[in-house]
Every structure is written in C-alpha cells, then in structure tokens.
Design a protein around this motif. Structure first.
Motif, short mmCIF file in Angstrom:
data_model
loop_
_atom_site.label_atom_id
_atom_site.label_comp_id
_atom_site.label_asym_id
_atom_site.label_seq_id
_atom_site.Cartn_x
_atom_site.Cartn_y
_atom_site.Cartn_z
N THR A 284 -0.43 -0.44 -11.32
CA THR A 284 -1.27 -1.27 -12.20
C THR A 284 -1.06 -2.76 -11.98
N GLU A 285 0.12 -3.18 -11.54
CA GLU A 285 0.38 -4.63 -11.42
C GLU A 285 -0.15 -5.23 -10.13
N MET A 286 -0.78 -4.42 -9.26
CA MET A 286 -1.23 -4.90 -7.95
C MET A 286 -2.69 -5.38 -7.95
N ASN A 287 -3.33 -5.41 -9.13
CA ASN A 287 -4.69 -5.94 -9.26
C ASN A 287 -5.69 -5.29 -8.29
N GLY A 288 -5.60 -3.98 -8.18
CA GLY A 288 -6.55 -3.23 -7.37
C GLY A 288 -6.16 -3.05 -5.92
N GLN A 289 -5.17 -3.80 -5.44
CA GLN A 289 -4.71 -3.64 -4.06
C GLN A 289 -3.72 -2.48 -3.99
N ALA A 300 4.97 21.59 -1.34
CA ALA A 300 6.28 21.85 -1.93
C ALA A 300 6.32 23.27 -2.49
N PRO A 301 7.46 23.95 -2.38
CA PRO A 301 7.55 25.32 -2.90
C PRO A 301 7.24 25.42 -4.39
N GLN A 302 7.56 24.38 -5.14
CA GLN A 302 7.32 24.39 -6.59
C GLN A 302 5.89 24.03 -6.97
N GLY A 303 5.05 23.79 -5.95
CA GLY A 303 3.68 23.36 -6.20
C GLY A 303 3.53 21.88 -5.93
N GLY A 304 2.31 21.44 -5.69
CA GLY A 304 2.10 20.05 -5.35
C GLY A 304 2.63 19.73 -3.97
N PHE A 305 2.87 18.44 -3.74
CA PHE A 305 3.34 17.98 -2.44
C PHE A 305 4.53 17.07 -2.60
N GLU A 306 5.48 17.16 -1.67
CA GLU A 306 6.52 16.15 -1.54
C GLU A 306 6.10 15.18 -0.45
N ALA A 307 6.54 13.93 -0.58
CA ALA A 307 6.08 12.90 0.35
C ALA A 307 7.13 11.82 0.53
N LEU A 308 7.10 11.19 1.70
CA LEU A 308 7.78 9.92 1.92
C LEU A 308 6.73 8.83 1.74
N VAL A 309 7.00 7.93 0.83
CA VAL A 309 6.04 6.91 0.43
C VAL A 309 6.66 5.54 0.63
N VAL A 310 6.00 4.70 1.42
CA VAL A 310 6.42 3.31 1.59
C VAL A 310 5.63 2.47 0.61
N ALA A 311 6.32 1.81 -0.32
CA ALA A 311 5.62 1.10 -1.39
C ALA A 311 6.40 -0.13 -1.82
N GLN A 312 5.71 -1.01 -2.53
CA GLN A 312 6.35 -2.18 -3.11
C GLN A 312 7.48 -1.76 -4.04
N ILE A 313 8.64 -2.32 -3.83
CA ILE A 313 9.79 -2.00 -4.68
C ILE A 313 9.48 -2.33 -6.14
N ALA A 314 8.79 -3.46 -6.35
CA ALA A 314 8.48 -3.90 -7.71
C ALA A 314 7.52 -2.97 -8.43
N SER A 315 6.81 -2.12 -7.68
CA SER A 315 5.84 -1.21 -8.31
C SER A 315 6.49 -0.01 -8.98
N GLU A 317 8.72 0.37 -11.27
CA GLU A 317 8.84 0.34 -12.73
C GLU A 317 7.49 0.48 -13.42
N HIS A 318 6.41 0.24 -12.69
CA HIS A 318 5.07 0.35 -13.26
C HIS A 318 4.43 1.71 -12.99
N GLY A 319 5.03 2.46 -12.07
CA GLY A 319 4.50 3.77 -11.72
C GLY A 319 3.54 3.71 -10.55
N LEU A 320 3.62 4.72 -9.69
CA LEU A 320 2.74 4.82 -8.53
C LEU A 320 1.78 5.98 -8.71
N HIS A 321 0.54 5.78 -8.19
CA HIS A 321 -0.50 6.78 -8.34
C HIS A 321 -1.21 6.97 -7.02
N LEU A 322 -1.60 8.19 -6.74
CA LEU A 322 -2.24 8.53 -5.47
C LEU A 322 -3.73 8.21 -5.51
#
Length: 340
Positions: A284-289, A300-315, A317-322
């Motif tokens: 949310t703090e990235m203003n659409g970028q 993933a065996p438990q359902g969904g997907f596991e991933a390696l994600v390269v992202a802003q460290i500061a993001s 605390e705000h949460g990441l969304h696909l």
C-alpha cells in the motif's frame, strides 16, 4: 533403453519445454517430500563446461564469486551480470578434473554460453554444452544422505562439498539435499538403484520447492536483469566475493554493499493462490508501483504456493500482495540463513 525411455517407463510427464512435471501423481509427489526420500531428474538445468588452462582466470573475471578458490571437493554459487549489476544468470559452479562446470537454468544456457564466449578472445579456455554427456539427478528427503551413500559407495558430502566417485560426482546442498552428476551411459543404473533403495520419483515442481525452502536464488528468463546480486541474497550463500577484483557489474555490487543502499531483499513467502516467477508484488505504501517480484514459486503441499520474493524491505510492515494492492496476501516464512 534410452534415458528418456527409462523415465517414461516410470510414468514421466513433460511440459511443452520438455521439463518433467511429474510421474503421474503430482499431489502425492509433493506430499511425499516430508516423509520420503525423493529423486528428481533435473533437466530444468543445463551444464556449461569450460576447459583449458586459463579457465579459472577467465571465469574469475566474469562471475561474482572467486572461482580461483574453488577446490575439487567444493562447489559455489555464483552469478553473471550486466555492467549495471543486474543478474543475467545464476550458477552452481563445480569442478571435475581440470574442467569447470556452470549449472544454469536450461532456458538461459545457449544465450549465456554464447555471451561468455564473446569475451574469451585469446584466453586459453573453451566453453561447451555438457548436457548430452551428463545427467543431473536431485535427491532430497529424510533419508537422502544414506541412500546417496549406498548408491555411490561414498559418504554423502556436507553442504557445498563435493565427492567424486566412480558412479557420479555428488554435490551436497543445503537442507540435506544432493545433486548427482552422472555420465549419461550410467544414468539408468544409478536411477534404478535409487528407486530400488526406496526413493520416490518426483517432477521438477517438487525440486523447485526444495530450492525455495533452501533460499537458493535461480535466475530464469522471467527474472533476467531484475535484481542486483544482494537483492537476491547471493552474498549470504557465498556467491559474491568483495575482494577478488573486477567483473561485470562489480562496481554496482560493491557500492550496494559498502554504502548501505540495499533496499530490497529476498524473502520466502506463502500465498494462497497460484504464482510464478516474474509476477509483481505490491504494497500500500508504494503508490501503485510494484514493491518487488517473485523469483521462484512452486505448489506447496499444504495448498497455495511457496515463493522466493524479492521486495522492498520497508514494505514488509505494510504487507505484500500478489498482482495488485488488493490481491492475495503473502505471508512470510523462514529461510535457512539469517538476513541482515
């Protein structure tokens, strides 16, 4: 029986790129990883062999790791970047005799081999495709070390150590995993010996999941030139030398390290929906970028997907969304090594 026929006799199924996706029961193969030793043909990787007396010097001037220090009984991760420091490829590097081998995503091999060859000039080294001569198998799971030892006749090596036997070159990887580099004419016998020892055959997605859980950052076509080495934690797994001298992108990598400008890191995460390499993630703090990008993802065996994600460290605390700020939320999982 050819190697491909051997695999197909066990039910191997392939995607359009020829990569083995499963042996008929994809969900069971994922579930088996927790309690069984699994063995996977690794044709998602290619092998570039460099031969010649000046090979170490040449590769040391191109790759991010210190190739000159690589012993016969060791392996190292490495990367190859543009002059702007953006990774074009990542490698697992090892030796056999006087030759050096660069394991790379198979879809990148031809272009990277050609690009490296352009800089050889008068250097006494020569690249070649070792894929027709060597078969790669990955072995993982609770009893992997014992099964590898039983089949190869030598104690399984520790992580990033290498043992050369009559049947295979065995490379130890993180999380008690192993890669076997086998002469093509011996591949069938080693494969069958592992199955006879109780290993369960699995497809590429299962092995990709083990790479994600180990925090091993493999560059694919979807992520070429997306990351500087430290963004993908390459220096944390021994893939970057800060003392060896110049190579393409070295100035950017060094500046990132010593001026404290690293704003992105690679994290292991879970998302409830399907994801793939190259997908953007948002906060949310990235203003659409986009805040970052998925490097690798696997069911993933438990359902969904596991991933390696390269992202802003500061993001974080705000949460990441696909896919968008309103997309499925990603939850953070542990890596086997500490981040700064």
């Amino acid at each position: 029986m050819s190697w491909n026929e051997t695999l197909e006799s066990r039910g191997a199924r392939r995607n359009d790129a020829g990569i083995i996706t499963d042996f008929g029961h994809a969900a069971d193969e994922l579930a088996a990883l927790a309690s069984h030793t699994v063995v996977s043909p690794l044709n998602q990787y290619g092998l570039i062999r460099f031969s010649g007396e000046e090979t170490a010097t040449f590769l040391n001037g191109q790759l991010s790791s210190d190739v000159r220090t690589l012993a016969l009984d060791a392996a190292q991760y490495s990367s190859y970047s543009t002059p702007k420091g953006r990774m074009l490829a990542s490698f697992l590097v090892f030796r056999a005799g006087d030759d050096y081998y660069l394991q790379i995503a198979s879809e990148l091999q031809t272009a990277i081999q050609k690009r490296l060859g352009m800089f050889i000039l008068r250097t006494k080294t020569k690249p070649s495709d070792a894929g027709a001569e060597c078969i790669l198998l990955g072995v993982a799971g609770p009893d992997a070390a014992a099964k590898v030892a039983a089949v190869t006749g030598a104690a399984a090596p520790a992580a990033m150590a290498v043992v050369h036997t009559e049947r295979a070159t065995v490379i130890g990887l993180a999380d008690g995993r192993f890669e076997l580099v086998i002469p093509a004419e011996s591949a069938e016998s080693v494969w069958l010996a592992l199955l006879d020892a109780g290993a369960k055959p699995v497809g590429e997605p299962v092995w990709r999941l083990t790479e994600i859980r180990a925090g091993a950052p493999w560059i694919t076509a979807a992520t070429q030139e997306a990351f500087v080495a430290q963004m993908a934690n390459m220096e944390l797994i021994g893939a970057v030398s800060f003392t060896k001298g110049c190579y393409p992108g070295q100035e950017i990598v060094a500046r990132t390290q010593y001026l404290g400008k690293l704003k992105r890191r690679m994290f292991r995460m879970h998302v409830a929906t399907a994801a793939q390499a190259g997908d953007d993630v948002f906060s949310t703090e990235m203003n659409g970028q986009a805040s970052g990008k998925i490097m690798l993802a696997a069911p993933a065996p438990q359902g969904g997907f596991e991933a390696l994600v390269v992202a802003q460290i500061a993001s974080l605390e705000h949460g990441l969304h696909l896919g968008s700020v309103d997309g499925p939320a990603l939850s953070r999982l542990d890596l086997p090594y500490a981040l700064d």
